[in-house]
Design an enzyme around this catalytic site. Structure first.
Site, PDB file in Angstrom:
ATOM      1  N   GLU A 147      16.898 -13.692  23.750  1.00  0.00           N
ATOM      2  CA  GLU A 147      17.407 -12.528  23.013  1.00  0.00           C
ATOM      3  C   GLU A 147      16.693 -12.350  21.677  1.00  0.00           C
ATOM      4  O   GLU A 147      16.456 -13.320  20.956  1.00  0.00           O
ATOM      5  CB  GLU A 147      18.912 -12.755  22.785  1.00  0.00           C
ATOM      6  CG  GLU A 147      19.580 -11.769  21.894  1.00  0.00           C
ATOM      7  CD  GLU A 147      21.111 -11.880  21.932  1.00  0.00           C
ATOM      8  OE1 GLU A 147      21.659 -12.575  22.828  1.00  0.00           O
ATOM      9  OE2 GLU A 147      21.755 -11.294  21.061  1.00  0.00           O
ATOM     10  N   GLU A 188      20.409  -6.260  13.719  1.00  0.00           N
ATOM     11  CA  GLU A 188      21.813  -5.878  13.543  1.00  0.00           C
ATOM     12  C   GLU A 188      22.017  -5.375  12.124  1.00  0.00           C
ATOM     13  O   GLU A 188      21.583  -6.017  11.167  1.00  0.00           O
ATOM     14  CB  GLU A 188      22.731  -7.083  13.827  1.00  0.00           C
ATOM     15  CG  GLU A 188      22.924  -7.317  15.311  1.00  0.00           C
ATOM     16  CD  GLU A 188      23.122  -8.769  15.702  1.00  0.00           C
ATOM     17  OE1 GLU A 188      22.647  -9.667  14.977  1.00  0.00           O
ATOM     18  OE2 GLU A 188      23.748  -9.008  16.739  1.00  0.00           O
TER      19      GLU A 188
END
Ligand SMILES: *[C@@H]1O[C@H](CO)[C@@H](O)[C@H](O)[C@H]1NC(C)=O
Ligand SMILES: *[C@@H]1O[C@H](CO)[C@@H](O)[C@H](O)[C@H]1NC(C)=O
Ligand SMILES: *[C@@H]1O[C@H](CO)[C@@H](O)[C@H](O)[C@H]1NC(C)=O
Ligand SMILES: *[C@@H]1O[C@H](CO)[C@@H](O)[C@H](O)[C@H]1NC(C)=O
Ligand SMILES: *[C@@H]1O[C@H](CO)[C@@H](O)[C@H](O)[C@H]1NC(C)=O
Ligand SMILES: *[C@@H]1O[C@H](CO)[C@@H](O)[C@H](O)[C@H]1NC(C)=O
Ligand SMILES: *[C@@H]1O[C@H](CO)[C@@H](O)[C@H](O)[C@H]1NC(C)=O
Length: 373
Positions: A121, A125
């Site tokens: 991943e 964010e």
């Protein structure tokens, strides 16, 4: 009511690592991943009504997406809302460039992530209550004990209001050598290659969206990470995605396949040559679109020429039709005349017959002589 139906584990997965996969190729035999195998580019605008299902899967909040001239708008209107959009294709190294304005609102997360089937991943964010930083992160194999997040600053020139003040360019360049995060063209972080399980190196799809990490129903740790509890009275919270550009480092590749339960290294993953489904969909347009494009591309003279041609065909058809009608009318007339004539002669015969009856001719002829004629 609806807030209880939201699986909190889904939110938690965002905050830490992705912990769910349909099939983990390190453990089982999984279907190959459909590749992008080319460059995908899209600028979102008001003429669109949905994320093109040829290229995107909307897995949450389809009814919370709208399109305007600023781009695609992903919104949270109330507690429990979230929007998740994923690409239907995977890349095996490459570039993700997304221009977007993050949603403001304490605890509101605007995000994009590259995710693989074995839970590698790469994240970006943005906390909607924090005007001074954004966050980037990565994980290998969904290992939640890894702590790799960094917080580049958003206080420089052009960043008034932080990431929520305007559309900014967030680009992630991922290769077998490094991961680089760029913000408005400035390199803010570089992570060098590490071994499998630590460094993302498997085919990944892009997932992006908006969610409330500050939902009071979520664990305290998640809410703290998100920057505090969300006040839903301040909704709607809106993330605006202006454009998306995704480059697959491999071209002319149809699928990425993990060889049997491999070590998860990029060398063990096979790029299967061929035309990808995404490539085909991008290059095959509908007949209608092609015709429209051809028409639009023509000069005025050519358009007039074609219009005249079409009109000519109609005119010709009309003339032929008129001729046909006239002919039908004529032959109809002739038929009627013939029928009238027949009727007349029939009538004449009848009259004659009656006359003869009266004269008693028949009686005479029945007698066998008929000499009276
Ligand atoms: C592999 O599968 C086993 C059994 O289902 C499970 O216990 C284990 O956690 C899995 N490992 C990975 C890496 O997914
Ligand atoms: C919106 O995007 C579509 C697809 O890229 C494009 O064909 C169209 O011209 C755009 N419309 C406007 C108003 O920009
Ligand atoms: C997108 O949706 C299709 C159909 O449901 C599914 O087969 C595919 O795995 C999804 N793709 C991703 C990347 O989630
Ligand atoms: C913004 O995030 C950074 C990094 O986590 C943190 O140090 C800072 O206190 C945060 N600011 C606000 C206003 O939450
Ligand atoms: C998870 O990552 C940590 C930190 O890198 C490492 O010490 C640990 O062995 C990893 N766990 C697994 C199951 O790979
Ligand atoms: C966004 O940033 C990347 C990385 O710096 C750059 O290559 C790209 O041209 C930028 N895109 C736009 C639209 O400015
Ligand atoms: C793409 O790959 C296919 C299958 O290997 C091959 O036949 C074709 O020539 C390639 N096309 C290009 C443009 O490289």
């Amino acid at each position: 009511m609806s807030r209880w139906t939201i699986p909190a584990v889904l939110f938690a997965a965002y905050a830490t690592a992705q912990t769910f996969t349909h099939c983990n190729p390190l453990n089982e035999t999984c279907p190959a991943n459909p590749a992008l195998g080319t460059t995908f580019e899209m600028t979102f605008n008001e003429s669109m009504s949905e994320f093109d299902p040829n290229f995107f899967n909307v897995t949450a909040g389809a009814d919370l997406i709208s399109f305007s001239e600023e781009g695609a708008q992903l919104s949270i209107a109330k507690q429990g809302d979230s929007v998740t959009v994923g690409t239907a294709f995977y890349i095996m190294f490459g570039t993700v460039e997304m221009l977007f304005k993050a949603a403001s609102g304490q605890g509101i997360i605007s995000t994009y992530n590259l995710l693989s089937d074995d839970l590698d991943e790469i994240d970006l964010e943005i906390m909607g209550g924090n005007t001074s930083t954004v966050s980037n992160n990565y994980f290998g194999w969904g290992n939640t004990s890894q702590i790799n997040s960094e917080y580049p600053s958003t206080t420089g020139p052009g960043w008034q209001g932080g990431a929520m003040g305007a559309v900014h360019n967030y680009t992630t360049v991922w290769s077998e050598k490094s991961i680089q995060w760029f913000m408005d063209g400035e390199l803010v972080r570089t992570q060098e290659y590490q071994e499998p399980g630590l460094y993302p190196q498997s085919p990944s799809f892009l997932k992006f969206g908006i969610w409330a990490g500050g939902d009071p129903d979520l664990p305290k740790g998640t809410r703290k990470w998100a920057g505090g509890d969300t006040d839903f009275d301040e909704a709607p919270f809106v993330m605006t995605v202006q454009s998306l550009r995704i480059v697959d480092a491999h071209t002319n590749v149809s699928y990425y396949a993990y060889e049997d339960k491999t070590d998860g290294s990029w060398q063990s993953i096979k790029a299967i040559p061929g035309e990808s489904n995404a490539y085909r969909l991008m290059h095959e347009k509908s007949f209608y679109e092609k015709t429209e494009q051809k028409w639009n591309g023509l000069s005025t003279g050519a358009k007039i020429g074609i219009a005249c041609g079409v009109l000519g065909v109609f005119l010709l058809a009309f003339i032929v039709f008129i001729f046909y009608c006239v002919k039908q009318r004529r032959s109809g007339k002739a038929e009627k005349a013939a029928a009238d004539k027949e009727w007349d002669s029939h009538q004449q015969e009848l009259d004659e017959y009656r006359t003869r009856m009266k004269r008693g001719d028949f009686a005479v002829s029945h007698m066998g002589h008929g000499e009276k004629f």
